[in-house]
Design a protein around this motif. Structure first.
Motif, mmCIF file in Angstrom:
data_model
loop_
_atom_site.group_PDB
_atom_site.id
_atom_site.type_symbol
_atom_site.label_atom_id
_atom_site.label_comp_id
_atom_site.label_asym_id
_atom_site.label_seq_id
_atom_site.Cartn_x
_atom_site.Cartn_y
_atom_site.Cartn_z
ATOM 1 N N ASP A 21 0.935 -1.276 0.099
ATOM 2 C CA ASP A 21 0.208 0.029 -0.096
ATOM 3 C C ASP A 21 0.803 1.275 -0.220
ATOM 4 O O ASP A 21 1.583 1.595 1.012
ATOM 5 N N ARG A 261 -13.757 1.877 -7.661
ATOM 6 C CA ARG A 261 -12.228 2.646 -7.181
ATOM 7 C C ARG A 261 -12.365 3.895 -7.627
ATOM 8 O O ARG A 261 -13.274 4.362 -8.366
ATOM 9 N N ARG A 284 -10.770 2.993 -1.417
ATOM 10 C CA ARG A 284 -10.242 2.319 -2.198
ATOM 11 C C ARG A 284 -9.801 3.522 -3.491
ATOM 12 O O ARG A 284 -10.493 3.571 -4.435
#
Length: 342
Positions: A21, A261, A284
């Motif tokens: 991440d 997304r 996200r």
């Protein structure tokens, strides 16, 4: 080569963290540690090969650090004066001025301690330098990694472009700072739309006590006036903070598409903290930035850094306390004695 092992280990962990991440604060710290350890290993290597060259290199680095601190203090004070003249005397606008004055005070304390040569003053100065060094290291990590993060290309499919709101002029008008975000969002939306997906643009911002309408509506009106299709705009009009911007926007996106997304648009100084907040709130998506006026950037970056320090206040308070307790312990031991420092 053994001296470089800590640097290699930190860089490897940095790579793993980025792969997992990109929005982790630990990525910034690991990158900073890998660079610090590499620099120390290089100095040790040079010193072991040529002792005199190693000493000269240390002197040069210390001189550059001293000149850099003086230059930085002057720049921050000058920028702080500019901020006050152009933006007013709010606490946020005084940050660069305050940071510059703090650096001057640190230099005065250090010089005074070296001149007066008293035990207590030497320990106080050393502790203050250690605390300043810790903050400076974290700030440089924040600057370097934040800059890298803001340049990473987003290649995944995107369903939403989310624009974070800010205050309105006169309660109704989009200011230049927010207009830059909206213009960047339009460009990003156009780029994503070329891939054939129907991407929506979500304006996020509630109504402040001095505003006549929610920021989200003013932002949508601005976009429509610029020729953006009204049917591609959604509005989140309840939030009052970045955290709420992202939480409430997430709820809207999840209701429409649980597998959504997104790309989040803010100003460049706000990118990394917004990304960290997005990660912590479970959004996200990654964050991109719009340009900011040069005079505004230093104070804004300091404000973002302070906000991140506060977000991780337990860790930072613990490390601060350890440094202070170490200073008290050294003072109690009576080291260094005034006569030991020349």
């Amino acid at each position: 080569m053994v001296a470089f092992v800590p640097s290699f280990v930190c860089f490897f962990l940095f790579g793993v963290g980025v792969a997992r991440d990109r929005r982790r604060v630990s990525n910034a710290v690991l990158l900073g540690l890998s660079l610090v350890f590499a620099a120390l290993a290089l100095i040790l290597h040079v010193a072991s090969e040529q002792a005199q060259l190693g000493r000269d290199l240390v002197i040069v680095l210390l001189t550059l650090a001293g000149v850099g601190v003086v230059t930085l203090a002057w720049f921050l004070i000058a920028n702080g004066i500019t901020m006050v003249r152009k933006e007013g005397r709010s606490p946020a606008n005084l940050l660069s001025l305050g940071a510059g004055i703090a650096l001057v005070a640190l230099l005065v304390l250090l010089i005074t301690a070296l001149v007066l040569h008293t035990h207590t003053l030497l320990v106080v100065a050393a502790t203050a330098v250690a605390l300043a060094g810790y903050v400076a290291f974290l700030f440089l990590c924040f600057l370097v990694y934040g800059s890298l993060y803001g340049r990473l290309r987003i290649r995944r499919r995107v369903d939403y472009v989310v624009v974070l709101g800010s205050g309105l002029i006169g309660g109704t008008t989009v200011p230049p700072l927010l207009a830059a975000r909206l213009d960047r969002a339009r460009k990003e939306h156009a780029r994503l739309s070329r891939k054939g997906r129907r991407t929506l643009l979500l304006t996020s911002g509630g109504q402040g006590p001095d505003e006549k309408l929610p920021e989200a509506h003013a932002m949508a009106d601005y976009l429509v006036a610029q020729g953006f299709p009204a049917d591609l705009i959604e509005r989140e009009d309840r939030s009052t903070t970045t955290d709420e911007n992202l939480k409430f926007s997430k709820a809207l996106m999840e209701r429409a598409n649980p597998e959504y997304r997104c790309v989040i648009v803010t100003n460049n100084y706000h990118v990394f903290r917004a990304a960290v907040t997005a990660r912590r709130t479970g959004v996200r998506g990654h964050v991109i930035g719009a340009p900011t006026a040069a005079y505004f950037w230093p104070s804004a970056m300091i404000r973002e850094f302070v906000a991140l320090m506060v977000a991780y206040r337990r860790t930072n308070a613990t490390l601060f306390l350890l440094v202070v307790l170490s200073g008290l312990f050294i003072w109690w031991l009576g080291w260094p004695s005034p006569g030991a420092v020349t």
